[in-house]
Write an enzyme that holds these catalytic residues in place. Structure first.
Site, PDB file in Angstrom:
ATOM      1  N   LYS A 166       0.696  -1.275  -0.306  1.00  0.00           N
ATOM      2  CA  LYS A 166      -0.310  -0.230  -0.184  1.00  0.00           C
ATOM      3  C   LYS A 166       0.957   0.907   0.073  1.00  0.00           C
ATOM      4  O   LYS A 166       0.399   1.845  -0.895  1.00  0.00           O
ATOM      5  CB  LYS A 166      -0.551   0.313   0.929  1.00  0.00           C
ATOM      6  CG  LYS A 166      -1.687   0.761   1.252  1.00  0.00           C
ATOM      7  CD  LYS A 166      -2.771   1.492   2.530  1.00  0.00           C
ATOM      8  CE  LYS A 166      -2.159   1.911   3.632  1.00  0.00           C
ATOM      9  NZ  LYS A 166      -2.656   2.091   4.875  1.00  0.00           N
TER      10      LYS A 166
ATOM     11  N   ASP B 172      -6.552   1.403   1.151  1.00  0.00           N
ATOM     12  CA  ASP B 172      -6.556   1.535   2.548  1.00  0.00           C
ATOM     13  C   ASP B 172      -7.785   0.607   2.977  1.00  0.00           C
ATOM     14  O   ASP B 172      -8.535   0.216   2.671  1.00  0.00           O
ATOM     15  CB  ASP B 172      -6.247   2.860   2.909  1.00  0.00           C
ATOM     16  CG  ASP B 172      -7.528   3.980   3.072  1.00  0.00           C
ATOM     17  OD1 ASP B 172      -8.607   2.829   2.036  1.00  0.00           O
ATOM     18  OD2 ASP B 172      -7.342   5.030   3.243  1.00  0.00           O
TER      19      ASP B 172
END
Length: 236
Positions: free
Chosen positions: A129, A147
């Site tokens: 991420k 997220d």
């Protein structure tokens, strides 16, 4: 016990309409972490794990004023880095990671932030991420950083149902039209943060409600007039 009902995926025309609506409302969405260059962006994203962007920005303002390069960060030393980010959760572990990644950037990458996911993920404290955020914001690559907000929106709306963040990311890569890929993750994160909230989504002013698969739609609180959908700029 019956298994939970699986969200039906959206059609390609619905997907195109959704991102068209996001683009019309907010043509140039921005991340909410403060940074001054790719290095400080990388540090900010590492610090943002399990923390709010607002909290990270309060800590990194003074930090980046004196350490905006790997060399300056290393020169500060661990204790000084810890002192600057003490208000952020898991600050001791994050300070060690910031120091270690700064040392690695100097030793292995000529003090430059690498522009590939593989190289970024080799740095301490950097996962997929974080790498995707840096590649997207710093280098303009059409990556999708999943997220908790984007994971929720991907599943709830039917855009890209998946049991893991990677599954949602790969699902979105398949269906987001190329012309919207650059900003897709920003639109979805902001939408999840300010409209499609975890406990009570604000469907009454959601600009993609007509295509969203989430049911039942949440009605407005009593006495609240439905608003025209938009992407708010700050927490209500």
């Amino acid at each position: 016990m019956t298994s939970p009902k699986r969200t039906r995926r959206l059609s390609r025309s619905d997907v195109d309409a959704i991102f068209g609506a996001f683009s019309a409302a907010n043509p140039e969405p921005k991340g909410e972490l403060d940074y001054v260059n790719p290095f400080t962006l990388l540090v900010a994203v590492v610090l943002s794990a399990q923390a709010t962007d607002v909290g990270v920005n309060k800590a990194t303002g003074p930090l980046f004023a004196i350490a905006d390069t790997p060399e300056k960060m290393v020169a500060l030393g661990l204790e000084t880095i810890e002192a600057h980010i003490r208000t952020i959760g898991l600050f001791r572990t994050k300070a060690r990671n910031v120091l270690a990644l700064s040392e690695r950037l100097i030793a292995e990458f000529g003090s430059e932030v690498p522009q590939t996911r593989e190289a970024l993920e080799s740095l301490p404290g950097v996962g997929r991420k974080t790498a995707n955020v840096v590649l997207n914001i710093a280098f303009g690559q059409p990556t999708i950083a999943v997220d908790t907000h984007l994971f929720r929106v991907g599943n709830r709306t039917g855009l890209a149902p998946g049991k893991t963040p990677l599954a949602v990311e790969l699902g979105l890569e398949k269906i987001v039209p190329d012309r919207y890929r650059r900003h897709a993750h920003h639109w979805l994160i902001l939408h999840g943060r300010y409209v499609c909230k975890a406990r009570k989504p604000e469907c009454w002013h959601c600009l993609i409600a007509e295509w969203c698969r989430f049911e039942p739609k949440t009605p407005p609180p009593k006495g609240t007039l439905p608003l025209e959908g938009d992407l708010p700029g700050e927490e209500p």
